[in-house]
Design a protein around this motif. Structure first.
Motif, PDB file in Angstrom:
ATOM      1  N   GLY A   1       0.520  -1.356   0.032  1.00 30.54           N
ATOM      2  CA  GLY A   1      -0.067   0.108  -0.149  1.00 30.54           C
ATOM      3  C   GLY A   1       0.832   1.108   0.078  1.00 30.54           C
ATOM      4  O   GLY A   1       0.200   2.482  -0.235  1.00 30.54           O
ATOM      5  N   ASP A   2       1.958   1.105   0.270  1.00 32.39           N
ATOM      6  CA  ASP A   2       3.068   2.433   0.299  1.00 32.39           C
ATOM      7  C   ASP A   2       3.327   2.826  -1.247  1.00 32.39           C
ATOM      8  O   ASP A   2       3.640   1.908  -2.066  1.00 32.39           O
ATOM      9  CB  ASP A   2       4.270   2.059   0.936  1.00 32.39           C
ATOM     10  CG  ASP A   2       3.988   2.187   2.425  1.00 32.39           C
ATOM     11  OD1 ASP A   2       2.942   2.437   3.084  1.00 32.39           O
ATOM     12  OD2 ASP A   2       5.302   2.430   3.255  1.00 32.39           O
ATOM     13  N   GLY A   3       3.115   4.070  -1.445  1.00 33.50           N
ATOM     14  CA  GLY A   3       3.313   4.591  -2.717  1.00 33.50           C
ATOM     15  C   GLY A   3       4.735   5.403  -2.916  1.00 33.50           C
ATOM     16  O   GLY A   3       5.531   5.433  -1.890  1.00 33.50           O
ATOM     17  N   ALA A   4       4.953   6.012  -4.058  1.00 31.90           N
ATOM     18  CA  ALA A   4       6.460   6.597  -4.183  1.00 31.90           C
ATOM     19  C   ALA A   4       6.415   7.822  -3.409  1.00 31.90           C
ATOM     20  O   ALA A   4       7.650   7.955  -2.872  1.00 31.90           O
ATOM     21  CB  ALA A   4       6.469   6.907  -5.785  1.00 31.90           C
ATOM     22  N   ASP A   5       5.562   8.693  -3.059  1.00 29.71           N
ATOM     23  CA  ASP A   5       5.648   9.631  -2.104  1.00 29.71           C
ATOM     24  C   ASP A   5       5.611   9.328  -0.657  1.00 29.71           C
ATOM     25  O   ASP A   5       6.341   9.835  -0.107  1.00 29.71           O
ATOM     26  CB  ASP A   5       4.362  10.632  -2.285  1.00 29.71           C
ATOM     27  CG  ASP A   5       4.586  11.240  -3.730  1.00 29.71           C
ATOM     28  OD1 ASP A   5       5.404  11.356  -4.301  1.00 29.71           O
ATOM     29  OD2 ASP A   5       3.306  11.804  -4.280  1.00 29.71           O
ATOM     30  N   ASP A   6       5.100   8.151  -0.394  1.00 24.34           N
ATOM     31  CA  ASP A   6       5.016   7.747   0.976  1.00 24.34           C
ATOM     32  C   ASP A   6       6.602   7.556   1.482  1.00 24.34           C
ATOM     33  O   ASP A   6       6.898   7.833   2.829  1.00 24.34           O
ATOM     34  CB  ASP A   6       4.004   6.533   1.115  1.00 24.34           C
ATOM     35  CG  ASP A   6       2.841   6.740   0.890  1.00 24.34           C
ATOM     36  OD1 ASP A   6       2.174   7.922   1.048  1.00 24.34           O
ATOM     37  OD2 ASP A   6       2.277   5.721   0.124  1.00 24.34           O
TER      38      ASP A   6
END
Length: 233
Positions: free
Chosen positions: A158-163
């Motif tokens: 669930g973690d994205g590039a910005d996270d």
């Protein structure tokens, strides 16, 4: 009319000649306008070919000027403060390089080993968490190896590039908070972080974190150059 003189064009000194590095070893480079790639000795042809097939560099906005590298003559109130300055510098450069990448490149891989820039940032965040939180604050820190799955770097579900960028910046603030609170010469708490050895001091630990960052910033420099054409320091 003066007759035209026919002869060789003289080449400017230093141009078109191959250079030799330390010990006389030959170092080759790609020549503009030629349809072939010259490679340094020891580089496997299949890996050179794979790099060519990865696609052209994607132009990206030039990164903003980064923070200034600390100098040996800079004043510092303590060794801990000195080392924190280097850790902050390298972390900021990693975040700047990551921000300069086009978004699709952040979760893709350009290297045969398969890691992505987002996974590298997550690894650095977990690395700081292991050494500072697990090593100096919480001997029972849950999931200290959250960046590894079957021996490889992996992102949390669930973690994205910005996270990952925001999490790394937040972990950096936590690192400074811990280092400044324990005081000069403080040793870590007994925990699995030290694998049965006596806990290290805060200074030795921060020095280790500096080398982790310096090494991985170099890795990210290579990926950014392949993806955008922008070179590192």
């Amino acid at each position: 009319m003066r007759p035209r003189t026919v002869g060789r064009r003289l080449r400017a000194p230093g141009r078109g000649h191959r250079r030799h590095g330390a010990g006389g070893a030959r170092r080759e480079r790609a020549e503009p306008g030629r349809g072939r790639v010259l490679r340094a000795p020891g580089v496997r042809p299949d890996r050179a070919l794979r790099a060519r097939r990865s696609g052209p560099a994607v132009p990206a906005a030039a990164p903003a000027p980064g923070p200034r590298l600390p100098e040996p003559s800079d004043p510092a109130p303590s060794t801990t403060a000195l080392l924190l300055g280097y850790v902050d510098f390298y972390r900021d450069r990693v975040l700047d390089k990551y921000a300069a990448l086009p978004e699709p490149e952040r979760t893709a891989s350009r290297l045969p080993s398969g890691w992505s820039p987002a996974e590298l940032l997550h690894h650095l965040r977990c690395m700081e968490r292991r050494w500072l939180e697990w090593g100096f604050v919480d001997a029972d820190l849950p999931d200290p190896w959250a960046d590894h799955v079957d021996g490889l770097w992996a992102l949390p579900s669930g973690d994205g590039a910005d996270d990952v960028a925001a999490a790394l910046a937040a972990q950096g603030r936590r690192t400074r908070e811990i280092a400044e609170s324990v005081g000069p010469g403080a040793a870590g708490v007994p925990s699995g972080r030290w694998a049965g050895a006596p806990p290290a001091t805060i200074e030795r630990t921060l020095l280790h974190v500096v080398q982790e960052y310096a090494r991985h910033l170099g890795h990210l420099d290579v990926v950014v150059e392949l993806a955008t054409g922008s070179t590192g320091e």
